[in-house]
Design an enzyme around this catalytic site. Structure first.
Site, PDB file in Angstrom:
ATOM      1  CG  ASN A 136      -6.959   0.617   1.316  1.00  0.00           C
ATOM      2  OD1 ASN A 136      -7.429  -0.212   0.557  1.00  0.00           O
ATOM      3  ND2 ASN A 136      -5.827   1.240   1.074  1.00  0.00           N
ATOM      4  CG  ASP A 151      -1.959   1.036   1.231  1.00  0.00           C
ATOM      5  OD1 ASP A 151      -2.450   1.360   0.142  1.00  0.00           O
ATOM      6  OD2 ASP A 151      -2.321   1.526   2.320  1.00  0.00           O
ATOM      7  CG  HIS A 152      -0.496   4.964   0.588  1.00  0.00           C
ATOM      8  ND1 HIS A 152      -0.864   6.059  -0.161  1.00  0.00           N
ATOM      9  CD2 HIS A 152      -1.595   4.587   1.276  1.00  0.00           C
ATOM     10  CE1 HIS A 152      -2.139   6.348   0.080  1.00  0.00           C
ATOM     11  NE2 HIS A 152      -2.607   5.459   0.940  1.00  0.00           N
ATOM     12  N   GLY A 155     -10.656   4.331   5.301  1.00  0.00           N
ATOM     13  CA  GLY A 155     -11.952   3.728   5.612  1.00  0.00           C
ATOM     14  C   GLY A 155     -12.304   3.715   7.083  1.00  0.00           C
TER      15      GLY A 155
END
Length: 281
Positions: free
Chosen positions: A228, A82-83, A208
Site C-alpha cells: 500500500n 481499504d481499511h 509503505g
C-alpha cells in the site's frame, strides 16, 4: 484486461514473485496518474481508498470514477476499499462494484476478528469479490488521527486466522506504520519470513510510504504481494502542484490539473519499478 479481482492479481503476483502496488487516491487526477503509470509500464495495479478518507471523497462519487477508470484501462486493475471499518461502508463498496474490500477488525481479539471477517467474506461471495483482513497492528490509523502502537503479527495466530477464514489477502504487522515515519523504519523481516513460510496466503504491507527501496525488495522477496502506498502519493501530488504554483504567477486550472496527474504518475511509476511488477501482464 480492465477490472479484475484482487485475488486473481495476487495469485499472479505470487507465481511471478513480485508485488502489486495498491495506490490510495483522493480525486480524478490521482486515478489518471496511477493508470497512466501502470499502462506505460505494462503493470497490474490496485486503486484503493480507505473508509476514513471518504469525508473528503464520498464513495458514491469517487467509487464509480475508480471503476470506470479500471474498466477502460489497458492493464488489469482491482478496485479496493481499504481499511473498511463499518459494514455499511463495505456494503456500499460491494454494491458499487468494487472487486475487493478490506475488513479491519485487528483492534479486536483474535476470535472476534475471525468472526467479523467470516461474516464479510460471506457477503463478498455474493458479489464475487475478494476480502483482505489484518492481524497484528499497523502503527497509527490510516489518516493519522489515532495513535496506535505497532504490534508484530504472531505466526500461530496468523495461521489460525487464515485456516478459520480462508481470507484472500492478509495484512500483517512487521514494525510498519501508516503516515510519515519518525526516523528510519525498523521492519522485522524474521516475522515476515516465518508468516510467509507458515501461512499460505498473499501478504499485504500497509504503511509503505517512506520505506527504503532495499527494504521494499526484501518485503517482496519474503512474500509481500500487495504493498500500500498512500502518503507518498499525496505528498508527490502536493509537491508537484507547489512547483507549478511557485513557477507561475497566474495559475491555469487545467495546467494545475495536469500537475496533479503528473505527481501521481511519477510516484506510481517509481514504486511499480521497485515492486518488480513492470511488464508482468
Amino acid at each position: 484486461m480492465s477490472l479484475v479481482r484482487l485475488k486473481d492479481l495476487l495469485i499472479e503476483a505470487e507465481n511471478g514473485k513480485y508485488a502489486v502496488g495498491a495506490f490510495s487516491i483522493a480525486n480524478m487526477e490521482m486515478v489518471m496518474g496511477v493508470i497512466k503509470a501502470a499502462e506505460e509500464l505494462n503493470s497490474p495495479v490496485i486503486l484503493q481508498i480507505a473508509e476514513v478518507r471518504l469525508k473528503y471523497s464520498p464513495l458514491y462519487l469517487i467509487g464509480p470514477l475508480m471503476l470506470a477508470a479500471a474498466e477502460k484501462s489497458k492493464v488489469p486493475v482491482a478496485v479496493h476499499l481499504d481499511h473498511g471499518i463499518t459494514v455499511k461502508c463495505i456494503d456500499e463498496a460491494l454494491n458499487l462494484g468494487f472487486t475487493s474490500v478490506m475488513i479491519d477488525a485487528s483492534r479486536y481479539s483474535l476470535k472476534k476478528n475471525i468472526n467479523i471477517t467470516k461474516q464479510i467474506i460471506e457477503k463478498a461471495k455474493n458479489y464475487n469479490a475478494s476480502v483482505e483482513a489484518e492481524i497484528g497492528r499497523v502503527g497509527s490509523s490510516e489518516d493519522g488521527s489515532e495513535k496506535i502502537s505497532t504490534m508484530c503479527t504472531d505466526v500461530k495466530e496468523a495461521k489460525e486466522f487464515y485456516e478459520q477464514t480462508g481470507v484472500n489477502a492478509l495484512a500483517i504487522g512487521i514494525g510498519n506504520t501508516h503516515g510519515v515515519y519518525k526516523g528510519t523504519p525498523d521492519l522485522n523481516f524474521e516475522v515476515l519470513r516465518k508468516v510467509n513460510e507458515n501461512v499460505d496466503v498473499p501478504l499485504v504491507l500497509h504503511g509503505g510510504s517512506g520505506i527504503s527501496d532495499d527494504d521494499f525488495k526484501k518485503c517482496v522477496k519474503f512474500g509481500m504481494r500487495k504493498i500500500n502506498i498512500a502518503t507518498a502519493t499525496f505528498m508527490s501530488v502536493a509537491k508537484n502542484v507547489k512547483l507549478y504554483c511557485d513557477k507561475y504567477n497566474n495559475v491555469d486550472y487545467f495546467k494545475l490539473n495536469k500537475a496533479q496527474v503528473e505527481g501521481a504518475y511519477l510516484n506510481a511509476k517509481k514504486h511499480i519499478g521497485i515492486f518488480e511488477s513492470k511488464n508482468k501482464i
